[in-house]
Design an enzyme around this catalytic site. Structure first.
Site, PDB file in Angstrom:
ATOM      1  N   GLU A  43      -7.407 -27.064 -49.292  1.00  0.00           N
ATOM      2  CA  GLU A  43      -6.289 -27.275 -50.097  1.00  0.00           C
ATOM      3  C   GLU A  43      -7.307 -27.653 -51.530  1.00  0.00           C
ATOM      4  OE1 GLU A  43      -3.068 -26.940 -50.422  1.00  0.00           O
ATOM      5  OE2 GLU A  43      -3.827 -27.663 -52.262  1.00  0.00           O
ATOM      6  N   LYS A  83     -14.735 -24.089 -50.198  1.00  0.00           N
ATOM      7  CA  LYS A  83     -14.040 -25.269 -50.804  1.00  0.00           C
ATOM      8  C   LYS A  83     -15.118 -26.355 -50.931  1.00  0.00           C
ATOM      9  CE  LYS A  83     -11.406 -29.056 -50.906  1.00  0.00           C
ATOM     10  NZ  LYS A  83     -10.353 -29.374 -51.888  1.00  0.00           N
ATOM     11  N   ASN A  99      -8.688 -37.572 -42.433  1.00  0.00           N
ATOM     12  CA  ASN A  99      -9.708 -37.616 -43.258  1.00  0.00           C
ATOM     13  C   ASN A  99     -10.970 -37.174 -42.514  1.00  0.00           C
ATOM     14  OD1 ASN A  99      -8.415 -39.727 -41.851  1.00  0.00           O
ATOM     15  ND2 ASN A  99      -9.776 -41.342 -42.557  1.00  0.00           N
ATOM     16  N   CYS A 147     -13.200 -36.584 -52.826  1.00  0.00           N
ATOM     17  CA  CYS A 147     -13.973 -35.502 -52.232  1.00  0.00           C
ATOM     18  C   CYS A 147     -15.110 -35.027 -52.702  1.00  0.00           C
ATOM     19  CB  CYS A 147     -13.044 -34.075 -52.707  1.00  0.00           C
ATOM     20  SG  CYS A 147     -11.541 -34.143 -51.632  1.00  0.00           S
ATOM     21  N   PHE A 158     -17.376 -39.238 -61.969  1.00  0.00           N
ATOM     22  CA  PHE A 158     -16.335 -38.908 -60.857  1.00  0.00           C
ATOM     23  C   PHE A 158     -16.214 -39.798 -59.797  1.00  0.00           C
ATOM     24  CE2 PHE A 158     -20.163 -36.147 -59.824  1.00  0.00           C
ATOM     25  CZ  PHE A 158     -20.367 -36.411 -58.512  1.00  0.00           C
ATOM     26  N   GLY A 159     -14.801 -39.784 -59.553  1.00  0.00           N
ATOM     27  CA  GLY A 159     -14.436 -40.619 -58.149  1.00  0.00           C
ATOM     28  C   GLY A 159     -13.781 -39.755 -57.259  1.00  0.00           C
ATOM     29  N   ASP A 171       1.359 -39.061 -38.207  1.00  0.00           N
ATOM     30  CA  ASP A 171       0.153 -39.809 -38.411  1.00  0.00           C
ATOM     31  C   ASP A 171      -0.013 -40.917 -37.570  1.00  0.00           C
ATOM     32  OD1 ASP A 171      -1.441 -40.199 -41.642  1.00  0.00           O
ATOM     33  OD2 ASP A 171      -1.681 -41.658 -40.184  1.00  0.00           O
TER      34      ASP A 171
HETATM   35  C1  UDX Z   1      -7.964 -35.284 -47.568  1.00  0.00           C
HETATM   36  C2  UDX Z   1      -8.455 -34.449 -46.642  1.00  0.00           C
HETATM   37  O1  UDX Z   1      -7.938 -33.969 -45.565  1.00  0.00           O
HETATM   38  C3  UDX Z   1      -9.861 -34.621 -46.458  1.00  0.00           C
HETATM   39  O2  UDX Z   1     -10.779 -33.798 -45.844  1.00  0.00           O
HETATM   40  C4  UDX Z   1     -10.401 -34.315 -47.906  1.00  0.00           C
HETATM   41  O3  UDX Z   1     -11.791 -34.005 -47.820  1.00  0.00           O
HETATM   42  C5  UDX Z   1      -9.991 -35.606 -48.430  1.00  0.00           C
HETATM   43  O4  UDX Z   1      -8.805 -35.723 -48.552  1.00  0.00           O
HETATM   44  P1  UDX Z   1      -6.660 -37.504 -47.320  1.00  0.00           P
HETATM   45  O5  UDX Z   1      -5.205 -36.780 -47.119  1.00  0.00           O
HETATM   46  O6  UDX Z   1      -6.754 -37.681 -48.950  1.00  0.00           O
HETATM   47  O7  UDX Z   1      -7.655 -36.508 -46.984  1.00  0.00           O
HETATM   48  O8  UDX Z   1      -6.933 -38.524 -46.632  1.00  0.00           O
HETATM   49  P2  UDX Z   1      -6.170 -39.678 -46.211  1.00  0.00           P
HETATM   50  O9  UDX Z   1      -5.180 -40.026 -47.298  1.00  0.00           O
HETATM   51  O10 UDX Z   1      -7.206 -40.679 -45.708  1.00  0.00           O
HETATM   52  O11 UDX Z   1      -5.159 -39.129 -44.889  1.00  0.00           O
HETATM   53  C6  UDX Z   1      -5.618 -38.935 -43.789  1.00  0.00           C
HETATM   54  C7  UDX Z   1      -4.441 -39.567 -42.637  1.00  0.00           C
HETATM   55  O12 UDX Z   1      -4.864 -39.123 -41.509  1.00  0.00           O
HETATM   56  C8  UDX Z   1      -4.532 -40.849 -42.731  1.00  0.00           C
HETATM   57  O13 UDX Z   1      -3.138 -41.278 -42.871  1.00  0.00           O
HETATM   58  C9  UDX Z   1      -4.770 -41.211 -41.279  1.00  0.00           C
HETATM   59  O14 UDX Z   1      -4.127 -42.292 -40.703  1.00  0.00           O
HETATM   60  C10 UDX Z   1      -4.284 -40.003 -40.548  1.00  0.00           C
HETATM   61  N1  UDX Z   1      -5.231 -39.969 -39.183  1.00  0.00           N
HETATM   62  C11 UDX Z   1      -6.495 -39.858 -39.193  1.00  0.00           C
HETATM   63  C12 UDX Z   1      -4.519 -39.396 -38.020  1.00  0.00           C
HETATM   64  O15 UDX Z   1      -3.277 -39.320 -38.086  1.00  0.00           O
HETATM   65  N2  UDX Z   1      -5.048 -39.206 -37.076  1.00  0.00           N
HETATM   66  C13 UDX Z   1      -6.424 -39.266 -36.817  1.00  0.00           C
HETATM   67  O16 UDX Z   1      -6.980 -39.083 -35.663  1.00  0.00           O
HETATM   68  C14 UDX Z   1      -7.156 -39.542 -37.915  1.00  0.00           C
HETATM   69  C1  UDX Z   2     -10.923 -32.525 -56.716  1.00  0.00           C
HETATM   70  C2  UDX Z   2     -10.482 -31.031 -57.106  1.00  0.00           C
HETATM   71  O1  UDX Z   2     -10.436 -30.867 -58.462  1.00  0.00           O
HETATM   72  C3  UDX Z   2      -9.588 -30.364 -56.410  1.00  0.00           C
HETATM   73  O2  UDX Z   2      -9.656 -29.127 -56.455  1.00  0.00           O
HETATM   74  C4  UDX Z   2     -10.066 -30.779 -54.708  1.00  0.00           C
HETATM   75  O3  UDX Z   2      -9.005 -30.144 -54.017  1.00  0.00           O
HETATM   76  C5  UDX Z   2     -10.141 -32.322 -54.416  1.00  0.00           C
HETATM   77  O4  UDX Z   2     -11.109 -32.926 -55.359  1.00  0.00           O
HETATM   78  P1  UDX Z   2      -9.415 -34.836 -57.479  1.00  0.00           P
HETATM   79  O5  UDX Z   2     -10.437 -35.518 -56.912  1.00  0.00           O
HETATM   80  O6  UDX Z   2      -8.007 -35.240 -56.879  1.00  0.00           O
HETATM   81  O7  UDX Z   2      -9.543 -33.225 -57.281  1.00  0.00           O
HETATM   82  O8  UDX Z   2      -9.352 -34.892 -58.981  1.00  0.00           O
HETATM   83  P2  UDX Z   2     -10.079 -34.392 -60.246  1.00  0.00           P
HETATM   84  O9  UDX Z   2      -9.061 -33.978 -61.225  1.00  0.00           O
HETATM   85  O10 UDX Z   2     -10.958 -33.150 -59.595  1.00  0.00           O
HETATM   86  O11 UDX Z   2     -11.034 -35.297 -60.559  1.00  0.00           O
HETATM   87  C6  UDX Z   2     -12.078 -35.976 -59.851  1.00  0.00           C
HETATM   88  C7  UDX Z   2     -12.830 -37.020 -60.860  1.00  0.00           C
HETATM   89  O12 UDX Z   2     -13.578 -36.341 -61.887  1.00  0.00           O
HETATM   90  C8  UDX Z   2     -12.136 -37.932 -61.473  1.00  0.00           C
HETATM   91  O13 UDX Z   2     -12.709 -39.341 -61.163  1.00  0.00           O
HETATM   92  C9  UDX Z   2     -11.974 -37.684 -62.670  1.00  0.00           C
HETATM   93  O14 UDX Z   2     -11.601 -38.790 -63.977  1.00  0.00           O
HETATM   94  C10 UDX Z   2     -13.326 -37.108 -63.167  1.00  0.00           C
HETATM   95  N1  UDX Z   2     -13.350 -35.954 -64.180  1.00  0.00           N
HETATM   96  C11 UDX Z   2     -12.657 -34.926 -63.959  1.00  0.00           C
HETATM   97  C12 UDX Z   2     -14.005 -36.420 -65.335  1.00  0.00           C
HETATM   98  O15 UDX Z   2     -14.862 -37.149 -65.556  1.00  0.00           O
HETATM   99  N2  UDX Z   2     -14.159 -35.534 -66.289  1.00  0.00           N
HETATM  100  C13 UDX Z   2     -13.457 -34.147 -66.300  1.00  0.00           C
HETATM  101  O16 UDX Z   2     -13.475 -33.503 -67.244  1.00  0.00           O
HETATM  102  C14 UDX Z   2     -12.773 -33.916 -65.237  1.00  0.00           C
END
Ligand code: UDX
Ligand code: UDX
Length: 480
Positions: A173, A228, A97, A284, A280-281, A40
């Site tokens: 993923e 996805k 990201n 993704c 939802f938050g 990273d």
């Molecule tokens: C993920 C997935 O990879 C993204 O596509 C998905 O849709 C959202 O979640 P996530 O692992 O949650 O990303 O993102 P983040 O926690 O922001 O991690 C990405 C990392 O990549 C950061 O630590 C950042 O510093 C690093 N990075 C980014 C590099 O090392 N090189 C780069 O050029 C850009």
């Molecule tokens: C989501 C997908 O589930 C996962 O497969 C993908 O890889 C990344 O995005 P994530 O965002 O980590 O995962 O969590 P998830 O459990 O899906 O929850 C997303 C949001 O929806 C949260 O804010 C959660 O509180 C909300 N949620 C989920 C609801 O409000 N109601 C539900 O019944 C389920």
């Protein structure tokens, strides 16, 4: 593994985030024969992944500390030495990201691919021999074309490239935060999209170390990328659907939990992902749907774009709706009133706050002049400061003494501290500890008449009522 599939001995993952970190930790755990290096650019993040104290890892995820503890220094390494790690890898995962673009073409909708492109260029420059490049980040459909174009420009063309060659795979993923380790160890499915059978089988062979063969699905690159986005869009759509019905329940006297149980027992609908809440938050859902909307627009499918856009709009509306109803129930004003927010993370069991409903709700209440007291067991004050875009109050005394009518906030160390002197508590994250709170004791510390707004429907209704609190519970038309 077929005889033509190369055996993978070294993996490099670019991006040590919520996806890259846990995913690589589980691969290293299940494949002790493979050396896995996670790189990273962010030195602070890498240092945190290397922290001796496993409770200080940058990602809070139940069970992750144990997995990292087993593998780190054995066959799992975290480093900022990007170039060397790529050079030594048989397979490189791109897990950087891909946020929504904030400016330029497609601003507010399209994904910003600059990090993916930068990583692909780094791989093109540093890789040696044959390298399989795996898209782990969620990417817009046909991103693999960009990655391939960048890599093929390097293929054989660089002086001293020594027959540098690449294969590109898409391997999205599906882990959800908070349950990432279980999701990785026992996935419903692993999806591998690609063109070259040898590369596909090389990656399938890695997963075959712990995933049953019938759960490893192979598709073409574009199907994999689109699957996805579609999975996330469908999941998010269920939440907007149930939240729309929750509002309707509140208006009519029905209870959304009963409705969810009734419809969820239809096996065609299924019972999961039907919890009404503050919307939802997470990193993704919104980003991926906006991306889908952008792509549909690009291909002239405007009705399809509008359909998915409405899922995001309903979600935003639900968050504003909750903030509005807090204000309305508190006699139409929260100016100068202490409001406790219980939970800031976008869901339980994570320290992640990206797109957390709490952010929008907190901002609305601050705008209305509320004095927020925020408690979350895992989110740091620094993270809240960055999300809310303003500094916390210097102290509770200073906050209380501020009669300017300006909104203010401060982070608290416990539920009891947050609700002390508050007119209302608002549950925004379904942390386990919020399920069995001693409402009798807590209510005694609040200013009467006091409210509980339970946006996650987790509090014990009887206990809340016995404590003399007024209660609003999402989707419950019998109360409030
Ligand atoms: C993920 C997935 O990879 C993204 O596509 C998905 O849709 C959202 O979640 P996530 O692992 O949650 O990303 O993102 P983040 O926690 O922001 O991690 C990405 C990392 O990549 C950061 O630590 C950042 O510093 C690093 N990075 C980014 C590099 O090392 N090189 C780069 O050029 C850009
Ligand atoms: C989501 C997908 O589930 C996962 O497969 C993908 O890889 C990344 O995005 P994530 O965002 O980590 O995962 O969590 P998830 O459990 O899906 O929850 C997303 C949001 O929806 C949260 O804010 C959660 O509180 C909300 N949620 C989920 C609801 O409000 N109601 C539900 O019944 C389920």
């Amino acid at each position: 593994m077929t005889s033509s599939a190369p055996e993978i001995r070294t993996i490099c993952c670019i991006g040590a985030g919520y996806v890259g970190g846990p995913t690589m930790a589980v691969i290293a755990d299940r494949c002790p024969q493979i050396r896995v290096t996670v790189v990273d650019l962010n030195e602070v993040r890498i240092a945190a992944w290397n922290a001796a104290d496993l409770s200080k890892l940058p990602v809070y995820e139940p069970g992750l500390d144990a997995v990292v503890g087993r593998c780190r220094g054995r066959n799992l390494f975290f480093t900022t030495a990007v170039e060397e790690s790529i050079a030594g890898a048989d397979m490189v995962f791109l897990s950087v990201n891909t946020p929504t673009k904030t400016k330029g073409l497609g601003a507010g909708q399209a994904s910003d691919l600059r990090w993916v492109e930068a990583s692909a260029r780094q791989v093109a420059a540093c890789a040696q021999g044959h390298t399989i490049v795996v898209e782990k980040s969620t990417l817009p459909v046909r991103t693999a074309e960009t990655v391939k174009a960048i890599l093929s420009a390097a293929q054989g063309s660089v002086e001293g490239s020594h027959g540098k060659t690449f294969s590109v795979l898409s391997n999205p993923e599906f882990l959800a935060e908070g349950t990432a380790i279980g999701d990785l160890e026992q996935p419903d499915r692993v999806l591998i999209g690609g063109e070259a059978p040898a590369a596909i089988e090389a990656l399938a062979a890695i997963y075959a170390n712990w995933v049953p063969a019938d759960r490893i699905l192979r598709t073409n690159l574009w199907s994999s990328e689109l699957s996805k986005l579609t999975a996330n869009a469908f999941l998010a759509q269920r939440i907007s659907s149930i939240n729309s019905i929750a509002a309707f329940c509140e208006a009519t006297g029905a209870d959304v939990q009963e409705v969810a149980r009734a419809i969820g027992s239809d096996s065609r609908i299924g019972s999961k992902f039907l919890k009404a809440g503050p919307g939802f938050g997470g990193s993704c859902f919104q980003k991926d749907i906006l991306n889908l909307v952008y792509l549909c627009g690009h291909y002239g499918l405007h009705e399809v774009a509008a359909y998915w856009q409405s899922v995001v709009e309903l979600n935003t509306w639900q968050q504003h709706r909750i903030a509005r109803l807090v204000v309305n129930r508190l006699f139409g004003t929260v100016t100068g009133k202490r409001v406790a927010l219980l939970g800031f993370a976008f869901k339980a069991d994570t320290n992640d706050t990206r797109e957390a409903p709490a952010i929008r709700i907190a901002r609305d209440l601050l705008e209305e002049g509320a004095q927020l007291a925020i408690y979350d067991p895992k989110v740091s004050t620094a993270q809240m400061t960055s999300d809310l875009g303003r500094q916390p109050a210097a102290s509770q005394q200073k906050q209380a003494a501020d009669l300017s009518g300006e909104g203010s906030w401060l982070a608290c160390g416990s539920v009891a501290e947050a609700v002390h002197g508050a007119d209302a508590a608002v549950i925004l994250t379904e942390w386990q500890e919020f399920r069995g709170l001693p409402w009798q004791e807590l209510a005694a510390q609040m200013r009467q008449p006091a409210w509980l707004f339970d946006a996650r429907a987790v509090a014990d209704v009887e206990a809340v009522r016995q404590a003399g609190l007024r209660l609003w519970r999402v989707g419950d038309g019998q109360q409030g």
